[in-house]
Design a protein around this motif. Structure first.
Motif, PDB file in Angstrom:
ATOM      1  N   ARG A 119      26.190  54.742  45.082  1.00  0.00           N
ATOM      2  CA  ARG A 119      25.991  53.392  45.778  1.00  0.00           C
ATOM      3  C   ARG A 119      26.872  52.543  44.447  1.00  0.00           C
ATOM      4  N   PHE A 121      29.648  52.111  47.408  1.00  0.00           N
ATOM      5  CA  PHE A 121      30.481  53.136  48.111  1.00  0.00           C
ATOM      6  C   PHE A 121      32.026  52.583  47.032  1.00  0.00           C
ATOM      7  N   ASN A 187      31.958  55.678  55.101  1.00  0.00           N
ATOM      8  CA  ASN A 187      31.171  54.767  55.355  1.00  0.00           C
ATOM      9  C   ASN A 187      30.988  54.144  56.704  1.00  0.00           C
ATOM     10  N   PRO A 188      29.454  54.277  57.039  1.00  0.00           N
ATOM     11  CA  PRO A 188      28.717  55.502  56.754  1.00  0.00           C
ATOM     12  C   PRO A 188      28.240  56.542  56.838  1.00  0.00           C
ATOM     13  N   PRO A 189      27.822  56.643  55.704  1.00  0.00           N
ATOM     14  CA  PRO A 189      27.068  57.892  55.689  1.00  0.00           C
ATOM     15  C   PRO A 189      26.644  59.289  56.562  1.00  0.00           C
TER      16      PRO A 189
END
Length: 304
Positions: A119, A121, A187-189
């Protein structure tokens, strides 16, 4: 005049057509900061320096660092190149927009997950891998190469096989064929504890052709999950006691463990109730494992 250390994965990409194709597929931008691992003598590095704001090249071999420095010395590209000397697996990754690299193949798996857990991303990674490793990354359920690597990578990223690269495109030629892969992190994970997820997947894929009922009957697995379950119950009881003390009335949060408790029975009950007892890991997709993980966690069984 450099003697390349093939044992350390030093196979220099020499074909300019392949270099240009990789850069084209990376869709580099003028404002990009690029991370490159294993730049070698800089065939890919120099081409990228012409197109981006900055390249951060990570190299473990001081001899190759010297060659790369000499290659850009006295040119307008020198100020756009930052070289980090050392083992990429043992250092923190810098900020970057994209990663483009002809990796030493022996670090492929740990580097992929170091990237995906990094992080903030990044946009994407265009990476050269050994052909079989690349095919494992993109393998689907039911195929021969589908494995823990496949599902873990696909949980965290979209993965595409871009092109094959023959061994004669390198100097010295490796013993294996290669492929270029594009990895784009989600993204988002997904809202999943990756350590928990990987613990479950690791057990299931030890014998991916076995039923899950059989895979979870291993004594080592039962001992691990029994240990984790007792810790979970202990923590629940601690929270319960605190609430009882704080608000002065009884909350039925205690998770008492019966004297004749057997984790093996609880595991098999969860597998049966979720419908996965007779399923095999090689045929299960991401959604299957998410449902199974939720089934275990909701019964207090954890994998990390």
């Amino acid at each position: 005049g450099i003697l390349f250390n093939t044992g350390a994965g030093q196979h220099i990409l020499k074909n300019p057509l392949v270099v240009n194709s990789i850069i084209e597929k990376a869709a580099l931008r003028r404002t990009d900061v690029i991370l490159e691992v294993g730049p070698g003598t800089g065939n890919l590095t120099v081409k990228m320096l012409e197109k981006v704001k900055k390249v951060i090249a990570c190299e473990i071999d001081p001899r190759l660092v010297g060659e790369l420095q000499k290659r850009v010395q006295g040119t307008c590209l020198a100020n756009k190149l930052e070289i980090k000397v050392g083992d990429i697996l043992k250092t923190d990754l810098p900020f970057f927009d994209a990663c483009v690299a002809n990796l030493p193949y022996q670090i492929s798996s740990p580097f992929v997950f170091k990237l995906l857990l990094h992080r903030p991303f990044f946009r994407c990674a265009i990476l050269m891998f050994q052909r079989e490793f690349a095919l494992r990354l993109v393998a689907k359920p039911g195929t021969k190469l589908y494995c823990r690597l496949s599902i873990n990578t696909q949980l965290l990223a979209r993965v595409d096989h871009l092109m094959k690269v023959g061994k004669n495109n390198f100097r010295p030629p490796p013993k294996v064929e290669s492929s270029v892969v594009r990895i784009e992190p989600k993204n988002p994970p997904p809202p999943i504890n990756f350590q928990e997820w990987d613990g479950l997947v690791r057990i299931a894929f030890v014998r991916k052709n076995k039923t899950l009922s059989a895979a979870f009957k291993s004594s080592a697995v039962e001992q691990l999950l029994d240990h984790n379950y007792r810790i979970h119950c202990s923590l629940q009881n601690t929270v319960s006691s605190f609430l009882i003390y704080s608000i002065s009335f009884y909350c039925d949060l205690h998770t008492e463990i019966p004297e004749n408790f057997k984790i093996a029975e609880k595991i098999q009950t969860v597998l049966k109730d979720t419908g996965y007892s007779e399923k095999r890991a090689r045929l299960m997709d991401i959604d299957d494992f998410i449902r199974l993980l939720h089934g275990f966690n909701s019964e207090g069984i954890h994998f990390s």
